[in-house]
Each structure stands twice: as structure tokens, then as C-alpha cells.
Design a protein around this motif. Structure first.
Motif, PDB file in Angstrom:
ATOM      1  N   THR A  59       0.816  -1.220   0.000  1.00  0.00           N
ATOM      2  CA  THR A  59       0.000   0.000   0.000  1.00  0.00           C
ATOM      3  C   THR A  59       0.848   1.268   0.000  1.00  0.00           C
ATOM      4  OG1 THR A  59      -0.153   0.004   2.413  1.00  0.00           O
ATOM      5  CG2 THR A  59      -1.897  -1.145   1.199  1.00  0.00           C
ATOM      6  N   TRP A  60       2.090   1.178   0.437  1.00  0.00           N
ATOM      7  CA  TRP A  60       2.974   2.341   0.515  1.00  0.00           C
ATOM      8  C   TRP A  60       3.848   2.505  -0.720  1.00  0.00           C
ATOM      9  CZ3 TRP A  60       7.640   0.321  -0.285  1.00  0.00           C
ATOM     10  CH2 TRP A  60       7.865  -0.996   0.118  1.00  0.00           C
ATOM     11  N   CYS A  64       3.534   0.556  -7.290  1.00  0.00           N
ATOM     12  CA  CYS A  64       2.406  -0.376  -7.123  1.00  0.00           C
ATOM     13  C   CYS A  64       1.085   0.371  -7.276  1.00  0.00           C
ATOM     14  CB  CYS A  64       2.443  -1.041  -5.744  1.00  0.00           C
ATOM     15  SG  CYS A  64       3.939  -1.964  -5.368  1.00  0.00           S
ATOM     16  N   ILE A  65       0.999   1.533  -6.649  1.00  0.00           N
ATOM     17  CA  ILE A  65      -0.223   2.329  -6.705  1.00  0.00           C
ATOM     18  C   ILE A  65      -0.484   2.806  -8.131  1.00  0.00           C
ATOM     19  CG2 ILE A  65      -1.263   4.486  -5.880  1.00  0.00           C
ATOM     20  CD1 ILE A  65       0.189   3.874  -3.168  1.00  0.00           C
ATOM     21  N   GLY A  91      -1.017  -8.515  -1.028  1.00  0.00           N
ATOM     22  CA  GLY A  91      -0.441  -7.406  -0.283  1.00  0.00           C
ATOM     23  C   GLY A  91       0.732  -7.903   0.544  1.00  0.00           C
ATOM     24  N   HIS A  94       1.002  -7.313   4.402  1.00  0.00           N
ATOM     25  CA  HIS A  94      -0.272  -6.708   4.790  1.00  0.00           C
ATOM     26  C   HIS A  94      -1.247  -7.763   5.295  1.00  0.00           C
ATOM     27  CE1 HIS A  94       0.746  -2.728   3.483  1.00  0.00           C
ATOM     28  NE2 HIS A  94       0.994  -3.130   2.253  1.00  0.00           N
ATOM     29  N   GLU A  98      -5.759  -4.547   6.372  1.00  0.00           N
ATOM     30  CA  GLU A  98      -5.048  -3.563   5.551  1.00  0.00           C
ATOM     31  C   GLU A  98      -5.408  -3.677   4.068  1.00  0.00           C
ATOM     32  OE1 GLU A  98      -0.996  -2.963   8.182  1.00  0.00           O
ATOM     33  OE2 GLU A  98      -1.221  -4.791   6.983  1.00  0.00           O
ATOM     34  N   VAL A  99      -5.459  -4.898   3.528  1.00  0.00           N
ATOM     35  CA  VAL A  99      -5.801  -5.022   2.105  1.00  0.00           C
ATOM     36  C   VAL A  99      -7.263  -4.666   1.869  1.00  0.00           C
ATOM     37  CG1 VAL A  99      -3.956  -6.623   1.468  1.00  0.00           C
ATOM     38  CG2 VAL A  99      -6.165  -7.540   2.143  1.00  0.00           C
ATOM     39  N   LYS A 101      -9.062  -2.488   3.593  1.00  0.00           N
ATOM     40  CA  LYS A 101      -9.158  -1.028   3.703  1.00  0.00           C
ATOM     41  C   LYS A 101      -8.624  -0.357   2.434  1.00  0.00           C
ATOM     42  CE  LYS A 101      -7.568   2.869   6.530  1.00  0.00           C
ATOM     43  NZ  LYS A 101      -6.734   3.266   7.675  1.00  0.00           N
ATOM     44  N   PHE A 102      -7.482  -0.814   1.950  1.00  0.00           N
ATOM     45  CA  PHE A 102      -6.882  -0.260   0.732  1.00  0.00           C
ATOM     46  C   PHE A 102      -7.810  -0.478  -0.465  1.00  0.00           C
ATOM     47  CE2 PHE A 102      -4.188  -0.778  -3.051  1.00  0.00           C
ATOM     48  CZ  PHE A 102      -3.504   0.432  -3.052  1.00  0.00           C
ATOM     49  N   LYS A 103      -8.344  -1.677  -0.594  1.00  0.00           N
ATOM     50  CA  LYS A 103      -9.244  -2.012  -1.699  1.00  0.00           C
ATOM     51  C   LYS A 103     -10.470  -1.099  -1.684  1.00  0.00           C
ATOM     52  CE  LYS A 103     -11.893  -5.900  -3.539  1.00  0.00           C
ATOM     53  NZ  LYS A 103     -12.195  -7.328  -3.412  1.00  0.00           N
ATOM     54  N   LYS A 106      -9.570   2.625  -2.584  1.00  0.00           N
ATOM     55  CA  LYS A 106      -9.251   2.823  -3.999  1.00  0.00           C
ATOM     56  C   LYS A 106     -10.379   2.357  -4.926  1.00  0.00           C
ATOM     57  CE  LYS A 106      -5.002   4.339  -3.476  1.00  0.00           C
ATOM     58  NZ  LYS A 106      -4.565   5.653  -3.941  1.00  0.00           N
TER      59      LYS A 106
END
Length: 167
Positions: A59-60, A64-65, A91, A94, A98-99, A101-103, A106
Motif C-alpha cells: 500500500t505504501w 504499485c499504486i 499485499g 499486509h 489492511e488489504v 481497507k486499501f481495496k 481505492k
């Protein structure tokens, strides 16, 4: 004593080299299991007979982003209903929380899986993300990428398209 020192000096570089081993195109996919949900595990062997794209991200990680929206739009949206194709986005380091939340943040629809201890990633490499590995129906690695450039990503998309079209 000198003999022991010689042996140690010889084995340390050999051991260190082995730690940087990564899978290459032409290798069989390493055997691994992973969490497909918070209560269920699967094995990569369960996907034999399908083309599988494995993507490792964090995520950082800036590249990747940059890459993940392309994976969603140019691969997942195109092939998600193809019974001969599977996408796995891991991830690295992760958790589920965490995955997930990121999903959600985004607005991704593609499947994300945690790899909190690098158990899956370590089967493929020791460093550098994003990384992608395309696996054929027989479990062979047929394409890999390290990092993200639009040119390399377009080659990956073309490889997936040509191989799935030949089915």
C-alpha cells in the motif's frame, strides 16, 4: 582453525546467493497455500488448468499504486468472467484488514489477499515490488515483471490476450 575459516568464507557467499534466488520464466510455479478468505485457505494447485496472474504490491509503494488501476481496468475488467483466468493480488506484509481497507479506499473490485509474513512472496523473490508472474495452465511461469512501466505492462497485457485467445 584455518580450514574452518576457509569453509565459512566459502559458504557465506554461497548461502547469500541462494537467498536472492527468484523464480524465472520457464520455472514451475512454487507450491504455496494462501488465505482466500478469513476462514478458508487454498493452494496454487487448486488453479491448475487456468492461467493465473499473481501480482505482489504494498500500500505504501508508489509504482504499485500506479500499476494497480491498470491491472483492474486492462486485465481484471476484461478477463474476470473468463473461466480460464484467475487473478491474485497479494499485499506483501499486509493483513486482511489492511488489504480490505486499501481495496475499499481505492474502489477496486479485483481480488486482494494478504501476505503478512511474505510467505507467498518469498516463494517467488526476496525483494522489489511491484512484481507480476503469469502462470500457464500447466503451472509454468511464462512471463514476469519487476517494477512498473507502461511499456512492460502493455507486453504483459498482450501476452495474456494472446494466450487466452489461443484457448
Amino acid at each position: 582453525m584455518i580450514k574452518k575459516i576457509f569453509v565459512l568464507l566459502f559458504l557465506i557467499p554461497v548461502f547469500a546467493y541462494g537467498q536472492d534466488k527468484e523464480v524465472e520464466v520457464g520455472d514451475k510455479v512454487p507450491d504455496f497455500t494462501f488465505a482466500v478468505s478469513k476462514t478458508k485457505n487454498a493452494s496454487i494447485k487448486d488453479y491448475r488448468g487456468k492461467y493465473v496472474l499473481i501480482v505482489f504490491f504494498a500500500t505504501w509503494c508508489g509504482p504499485c499504486i500506479q500499476e494497480l488501476p491498470h491491472v483492474e481496468e486492462q486485465i481484471w475488467d476484461v478477463y474476470k468472467d473468463n473461466p480460464d483466468f484467475e487473478l491474485m493480488v497479494f499485499g506483501r506484509e499486509h493483513t486482511w484488514e489492511e488489504v480490505d481497507k486499501f481495496k475499499a479506499m481505492k474502489n477496486f473490485d479485483m481480488p486482494f489477499y494478504p501476505d503478512p509474513d511474505r510467505n507467498v512472496f518469498s516463494k517467488f523473490a526476496t525483494k522489489y515490488i511491484p512484481r507480476s508472474f503469469l502462470i500457464d495452465k500447466d503451472g509454468n511461469i511464462i512471463y514476469k515483471t519487476i517494477g512498473f512501466t507502461t511499456e512492460e505492462f502493455e507486453k504483459l497485457v498482450a501476452k495474456i490476450k494472446s494466450d487466452l485467445a489461443s484457448q
